[in-house]
Write a protein that holds these residues in place. Sequence first.
Motif, PDB file in Angstrom:
ATOM      1  N   VAL A 186     134.616  55.016  13.963  1.00  0.00           N
ATOM      2  CA  VAL A 186     136.043  54.965  13.779  1.00  0.00           C
ATOM      3  C   VAL A 186     136.264  54.043  12.664  1.00  0.00           C
ATOM      4  O   VAL A 186     137.215  54.384  12.079  1.00  0.00           O
ATOM      5  CB  VAL A 186     136.550  54.356  15.196  1.00  0.00           C
ATOM      6  CG1 VAL A 186     137.889  54.115  14.986  1.00  0.00           C
ATOM      7  CG2 VAL A 186     136.463  55.524  16.148  1.00  0.00           C
ATOM      8  N   GLU A 187     135.544  52.943  12.683  1.00  0.00           N
ATOM      9  CA  GLU A 187     135.834  51.763  11.627  1.00  0.00           C
ATOM     10  C   GLU A 187     135.603  52.383  10.198  1.00  0.00           C
ATOM     11  O   GLU A 187     136.144  52.406   9.103  1.00  0.00           O
ATOM     12  CB  GLU A 187     135.258  50.735  11.726  1.00  0.00           C
ATOM     13  CG  GLU A 187     135.418  49.893  12.933  1.00  0.00           C
ATOM     14  CD  GLU A 187     134.476  48.853  13.335  1.00  0.00           C
ATOM     15  OE1 GLU A 187     133.450  48.781  12.554  1.00  0.00           O
ATOM     16  OE2 GLU A 187     134.823  48.155  14.309  1.00  0.00           O
ATOM     17  N   ALA A 190     138.419  55.169   9.525  1.00  0.00           N
ATOM     18  CA  ALA A 190     139.588  54.326   8.812  1.00  0.00           C
ATOM     19  C   ALA A 190     139.663  53.627   7.634  1.00  0.00           C
ATOM     20  O   ALA A 190     140.576  53.706   6.817  1.00  0.00           O
ATOM     21  CB  ALA A 190     139.735  53.101   9.803  1.00  0.00           C
ATOM     22  N   HIS A 194     141.704  57.601   7.042  1.00  0.00           N
ATOM     23  CA  HIS A 194     142.247  58.158   8.192  1.00  0.00           C
ATOM     24  C   HIS A 194     142.913  57.286   9.152  1.00  0.00           C
ATOM     25  O   HIS A 194     142.456  56.405   9.459  1.00  0.00           O
ATOM     26  CB  HIS A 194     140.983  58.975   9.070  1.00  0.00           C
ATOM     27  CG  HIS A 194     140.239  59.638   8.294  1.00  0.00           C
ATOM     28  ND1 HIS A 194     140.476  61.079   8.149  1.00  0.00           N
ATOM     29  CD2 HIS A 194     139.078  59.819   7.266  1.00  0.00           C
ATOM     30  CE1 HIS A 194     139.682  61.875   7.572  1.00  0.00           C
ATOM     31  NE2 HIS A 194     138.804  60.936   6.887  1.00  0.00           N
ATOM     32  N   ARG A 195     144.220  57.900   9.395  1.00  0.00           N
ATOM     33  CA  ARG A 195     145.195  57.024  10.249  1.00  0.00           C
ATOM     34  C   ARG A 195     145.454  57.674  11.522  1.00  0.00           C
ATOM     35  O   ARG A 195     145.959  57.052  12.547  1.00  0.00           O
ATOM     36  CB  ARG A 195     146.365  56.657   9.465  1.00  0.00           C
ATOM     37  CG  ARG A 195     146.244  55.869   8.156  1.00  0.00           C
ATOM     38  CD  ARG A 195     145.860  54.419   8.736  1.00  0.00           C
ATOM     39  NE  ARG A 195     145.338  53.641   7.669  1.00  0.00           N
ATOM     40  CZ  ARG A 195     144.244  53.237   7.288  1.00  0.00           C
ATOM     41  NH1 ARG A 195     143.107  53.876   8.009  1.00  0.00           N
ATOM     42  NH2 ARG A 195     143.863  52.470   6.141  1.00  0.00           N
ATOM     43  N   ARG A 196     145.113  58.916  11.809  1.00  0.00           N
ATOM     44  CA  ARG A 196     145.384  59.580  13.036  1.00  0.00           C
ATOM     45  C   ARG A 196     143.987  60.424  13.577  1.00  0.00           C
ATOM     46  O   ARG A 196     143.791  61.156  12.580  1.00  0.00           O
ATOM     47  CB  ARG A 196     146.465  60.626  12.865  1.00  0.00           C
ATOM     48  CG  ARG A 196     146.912  61.205  14.106  1.00  0.00           C
ATOM     49  CD  ARG A 196     148.361  61.969  14.032  1.00  0.00           C
ATOM     50  NE  ARG A 196     148.784  62.756  15.079  1.00  0.00           N
ATOM     51  CZ  ARG A 196     149.418  62.179  16.146  1.00  0.00           C
ATOM     52  NH1 ARG A 196     149.760  60.639  16.235  1.00  0.00           N
ATOM     53  NH2 ARG A 196     149.717  62.874  17.212  1.00  0.00           N
ATOM     54  N   MET A 197     143.509  59.981  14.493  1.00  0.00           N
ATOM     55  CA  MET A 197     142.189  60.319  14.881  1.00  0.00           C
ATOM     56  C   MET A 197     142.158  61.058  16.311  1.00  0.00           C
ATOM     57  O   MET A 197     143.035  60.768  17.184  1.00  0.00           O
ATOM     58  CB  MET A 197     141.106  59.394  14.764  1.00  0.00           C
ATOM     59  CG  MET A 197     140.984  58.371  13.529  1.00  0.00           C
ATOM     60  SD  MET A 197     139.911  57.097  13.629  1.00  0.00           S
ATOM     61  CE  MET A 197     140.021  56.116  12.107  1.00  0.00           C
ATOM     62  N   VAL A 220     139.840  52.410  17.889  1.00  0.00           N
ATOM     63  CA  VAL A 220     141.116  52.718  17.507  1.00  0.00           C
ATOM     64  C   VAL A 220     141.837  51.534  17.562  1.00  0.00           C
ATOM     65  O   VAL A 220     142.907  50.953  16.724  1.00  0.00           O
ATOM     66  CB  VAL A 220     141.764  53.851  18.496  1.00  0.00           C
ATOM     67  CG1 VAL A 220     143.273  53.816  18.299  1.00  0.00           C
ATOM     68  CG2 VAL A 220     141.172  55.143  17.930  1.00  0.00           C
ATOM     69  N   THR A 223     141.096  48.759  14.651  1.00  0.00           N
ATOM     70  CA  THR A 223     141.439  49.196  13.382  1.00  0.00           C
ATOM     71  C   THR A 223     143.203  49.729  13.126  1.00  0.00           C
ATOM     72  O   THR A 223     143.325  49.557  11.975  1.00  0.00           O
ATOM     73  CB  THR A 223     140.754  50.292  12.996  1.00  0.00           C
ATOM     74  OG1 THR A 223     140.913  51.621  13.914  1.00  0.00           O
ATOM     75  CG2 THR A 223     139.169  50.278  12.941  1.00  0.00           C
ATOM     76  N   VAL A 225     144.774  52.338  14.015  1.00  0.00           N
ATOM     77  CA  VAL A 225     144.996  53.613  13.916  1.00  0.00           C
ATOM     78  C   VAL A 225     145.556  54.121  15.000  1.00  0.00           C
ATOM     79  O   VAL A 225     145.552  53.503  16.192  1.00  0.00           O
ATOM     80  CB  VAL A 225     143.564  54.439  13.178  1.00  0.00           C
ATOM     81  CG1 VAL A 225     143.228  53.842  11.853  1.00  0.00           C
ATOM     82  CG2 VAL A 225     142.695  54.530  14.287  1.00  0.00           C
ATOM     83  N   ARG A 338     147.485  61.179   3.460  1.00  0.00           N
ATOM     84  CA  ARG A 338     147.192  60.247   4.195  1.00  0.00           C
ATOM     85  C   ARG A 338     148.304  59.920   5.648  1.00  0.00           C
ATOM     86  O   ARG A 338     147.781  59.239   6.623  1.00  0.00           O
ATOM     87  CB  ARG A 338     147.157  58.930   3.558  1.00  0.00           C
ATOM     88  CG  ARG A 338     145.988  58.792   2.583  1.00  0.00           C
ATOM     89  CD  ARG A 338     145.514  57.503   2.265  1.00  0.00           C
ATOM     90  NE  ARG A 338     144.157  57.568   1.421  1.00  0.00           N
ATOM     91  CZ  ARG A 338     143.236  56.758   1.463  1.00  0.00           C
ATOM     92  NH1 ARG A 338     143.326  55.531   2.107  1.00  0.00           N
ATOM     93  NH2 ARG A 338     142.005  56.735   0.617  1.00  0.00           N
TER      94      ARG A 338
END
Length: 344
Positions: A186-187, A190, A194-197, A220, A223, A225, A338
């Motif tokens: 995830v990190e 990010a 990537h801001r929406r996972m 999440v 980070t 996000v 983004r």
Amino acid sequence: MTGSGRRLTQQDIARMTGVSQTTVSLVLNGRADGEVRISPETRDRVLQVIRETGYVADPAARGLAERRNRIYGVFTYEAVFPAEGADFYHPFLVGIEECAEEAGCDLLLFTSAKVEQGERRRIFSGESRIRLADGCVLLGRTIDPDDLSRLLTDGIPFVSVGRRDDAGGPVPYVGADYPPTVRALVERAAALGHRRMAYVGAGKGAESFADRLRGFTEGVAATGVEGLHLTTADGLFDSGATVVFAEELADGVAIVEMARARGLDVPRDLSILALGASTRPVSTDIDFTGFRIPRREMGRRAVELLTGVLERGGVPQELLACELVEGSTLAPVPDTDRTSGPRT
């Protein structure tokens, strides 16, 4: 064997070497006794006669003396030998076999429990022979909590391959340390913008699935996000997610196919990470970004921990680190995309 065909005994070896049967037993078992000192010369003499006569210890008698049969059981909740499932379970079995061989133990695969819809439901049944083994290694994505509780209550030594929640008491296990590995992915996503996972998978049931989702949720939060949990891929392509964490590799393959059918490029338009090896039949040449589960080492450690339980008792619990895999399915989010999610 003696000249009459009778099996040689420790008494015979003792008489031939002029030592006591206790001394022969200690030499055979490689043990020392505080009250019996065995000189190197005596040990060599006993071993020479054993070699010359071809003496082999009676396994039943040896088992009674040691209170062990040197047999480790392996119970699998899923059928592990059909071709479509072999890829996932094979490394575990290799590790188990290697370590059992090194420990001088035989393996007994318990198969009397009936397989229903690809799974063996219960260890204990009218035909259960689990007590034939000194202890047992358990394999399976999910393990019946009632089985675990009874194993603990009955004092049957065992070690589970895979982390298990308490079942009326702590469960001995060796598992894969999923949460920090998923957090690291995830990190990394990010850091690539990537801001929406999205996490696609059950995230519950098997402890391994819950641990993956926990790592995603923690990552999440750390980070900052936005994270979505979808049990299936339905709605994924309308979610705005630019990166997908597929709980099962087979789901990752299916999502790639769905993306390509929509004219999306992986990973330019949508990044997809696979969280470990697939437990379901799937054939693919996609080089997924994700991680590798230390399956062979987990099998080996399960046997090592079971040996420790038999010798010293205790409830060992270990988690082994997973290895991150670079792959080719994770890419930076273009500056213009983004905040817009995957292009559809």
